[in-house]
Design a protein around this motif. Structure first.
Motif, mmCIF file in Angstrom:
data_model
loop_
_atom_site.group_PDB
_atom_site.id
_atom_site.type_symbol
_atom_site.label_atom_id
_atom_site.label_comp_id
_atom_site.label_asym_id
_atom_site.label_seq_id
_atom_site.Cartn_x
_atom_site.Cartn_y
_atom_site.Cartn_z
ATOM 1 N N LEU A 60 -30.095 -23.071 44.155
ATOM 2 C CA LEU A 60 -30.794 -22.457 43.032
ATOM 3 C C LEU A 60 -31.536 -23.564 42.292
ATOM 4 O O LEU A 60 -30.918 -24.553 41.865
ATOM 5 C CB LEU A 60 -29.810 -21.774 42.087
ATOM 6 C CG LEU A 60 -30.388 -21.216 40.785
ATOM 7 C CD1 LEU A 60 -31.424 -20.134 41.063
ATOM 8 C CD2 LEU A 60 -29.284 -20.699 39.890
ATOM 9 N N CYS A 61 -32.847 -23.416 42.164
ATOM 10 C CA CYS A 61 -33.633 -24.390 41.427
ATOM 11 C C CYS A 61 -33.580 -24.035 39.943
ATOM 12 O O CYS A 61 -34.046 -22.974 39.535
ATOM 13 C CB CYS A 61 -35.083 -24.384 41.924
ATOM 14 S SG CYS A 61 -36.123 -25.626 41.127
ATOM 15 N N LEU A 62 -32.981 -24.905 39.159
ATOM 16 C CA LEU A 62 -32.867 -24.687 37.718
ATOM 17 C C LEU A 62 -34.093 -25.180 36.967
ATOM 18 O O LEU A 62 -34.423 -24.670 35.900
ATOM 19 C CB LEU A 62 -31.617 -25.384 37.176
ATOM 20 C CG LEU A 62 -30.287 -24.908 37.756
ATOM 21 C CD1 LEU A 62 -29.161 -25.817 37.291
ATOM 22 C CD2 LEU A 62 -30.014 -23.472 37.363
ATOM 23 N N ASP A 63 -34.751 -26.188 37.542
ATOM 24 C CA ASP A 63 -35.931 -26.756 36.899
ATOM 25 C C ASP A 63 -36.643 -27.635 37.917
ATOM 26 O O ASP A 63 -36.004 -28.196 38.813
ATOM 27 C CB ASP A 63 -35.527 -27.577 35.678
ATOM 28 C CG ASP A 63 -36.675 -27.799 34.702
ATOM 29 O OD1 ASP A 63 -37.711 -27.126 34.831
ATOM 30 O OD2 ASP A 63 -36.521 -28.648 33.807
ATOM 31 N N ASP A 80 -35.806 -21.037 38.853
ATOM 32 C CA ASP A 80 -35.210 -19.730 39.132
ATOM 33 C C ASP A 80 -35.364 -19.258 40.569
ATOM 34 O O ASP A 80 -34.952 -18.146 40.898
ATOM 35 C CB ASP A 80 -35.713 -18.654 38.168
ATOM 36 C CG ASP A 80 -35.345 -18.949 36.722
ATOM 37 O OD1 ASP A 80 -34.292 -19.588 36.503
ATOM 38 O OD2 ASP A 80 -36.097 -18.561 35.819
ATOM 39 N N ASP A 81 -35.938 -20.076 41.474
ATOM 40 C CA ASP A 81 -35.992 -19.705 42.886
ATOM 41 C C ASP A 81 -34.666 -20.036 43.544
ATOM 42 O O ASP A 81 -33.997 -21.023 43.201
ATOM 43 C CB ASP A 81 -37.113 -20.460 43.614
ATOM 44 C CG ASP A 81 -38.486 -19.958 43.252
ATOM 45 O OD1 ASP A 81 -38.608 -18.818 42.759
ATOM 46 O OD2 ASP A 81 -39.457 -20.716 43.471
ATOM 47 N N TRP A 82 -34.296 -19.209 44.527
ATOM 48 C CA TRP A 82 -33.012 -19.342 45.222
ATOM 49 C C TRP A 82 -33.270 -19.374 46.710
ATOM 50 O O TRP A 82 -34.171 -18.695 47.215
ATOM 51 C CB TRP A 82 -32.124 -18.165 44.857
ATOM 52 C CG TRP A 82 -30.761 -18.174 45.463
ATOM 53 C CD1 TRP A 82 -29.668 -18.851 45.003
ATOM 54 C CD2 TRP A 82 -30.314 -17.461 46.612
ATOM 55 N NE1 TRP A 82 -28.572 -18.602 45.803
ATOM 56 C CE2 TRP A 82 -28.950 -17.745 46.798
ATOM 57 C CE3 TRP A 82 -30.938 -16.603 47.513
ATOM 58 C CZ2 TRP A 82 -28.202 -17.218 47.849
ATOM 59 C CZ3 TRP A 82 -30.197 -16.075 48.560
ATOM 60 C CH2 TRP A 82 -28.844 -16.380 48.710
ATOM 61 N N LEU A 83 -32.470 -20.157 47.439
ATOM 62 C CA LEU A 83 -32.632 -20.334 48.871
ATOM 63 C C LEU A 83 -31.265 -20.303 49.544
ATOM 64 O O LEU A 83 -30.295 -20.869 49.016
ATOM 65 C CB LEU A 83 -33.306 -21.693 49.129
ATOM 66 C CG LEU A 83 -33.484 -22.154 50.565
ATOM 67 C CD1 LEU A 83 -34.562 -21.301 51.247
ATOM 68 C CD2 LEU A 83 -33.896 -23.613 50.588
#
Length: 113
Positions: A60-63, A80-83
Motif C-alpha cells: 500500500l503506497c501511503l505517500d 492510496d494505491d495498492w498492489l
C-alpha cells in the motif's frame, strides 16, 4: 534499518510513526509466524533489482510515487494505491519520489523438521 515491533493494541500513525523515529525510517511493525507488516520509507532514486519473495505480499503506497516492474508490466503506485504480488512472482522497483509504503508479507505453511 529495522526497529522493534509494536505491541497488540498499540495505535500508531503510519505517516509519522512515533516522535522519536525519523520519518524516513523503515520500521518492522509486526512479525508473527503467519505475517510481517513493514512500514518502508524509500528515498527518491532508490532502485531494487528483480527478485522474488517466497510469500504473498501486499503493498500500500501511503505517500510518494514508486514504479514496480512485475513480470513484463510496469505499475506506478501513488498515494492510496495498492498492489498484490503472488508467492514467487518476480518484481523490481524504482522510487520516483520519496515514498512511504505499508508492506504486508503473508507466510505460507512452514515445513516442520
Amino acid at each position: 534499518m529495522s526497529y522493534g515491533h509494536v505491541k497488540s493494541g498499540d495505535r500508531i500513525n503510519l505517516q509519522t510513526l512515533r516522535e522519536e523515529l525519523e520519518v524516513d525510517t523503515t520500521y518492522a511493525l509486526v512479525k508473527t509466524d503467519k505475517m510481517e507488516v513493514i512500514r518502508m520509507a524509500l528515498h527518491k532514486g532508490k532502485v531494487v533489482d528483480r527478485h522474488t519473495v517466497d510469500s504473498e505480499i501486499s503493498v500500500l503506497c501511503l505517500d510518494g510515487e514508486i514504479l514496480f516492474h512485475i513480470d513484463s508490466t510496469a505499475e506506478t503506485l501513488t498515494k492510496d494505491d495498492w498492489l498484490y504480488l503472488k508467492e514467487g512472482q518476480p518484481f523490481s522497483y524504482s522510487v520516483k519520489e520519496d515514498t512511504i509504503l505499508l508492506v504486508t508479507i503473508v507466510f505460507g505453511e512452514r515445513e516442520s523438521n
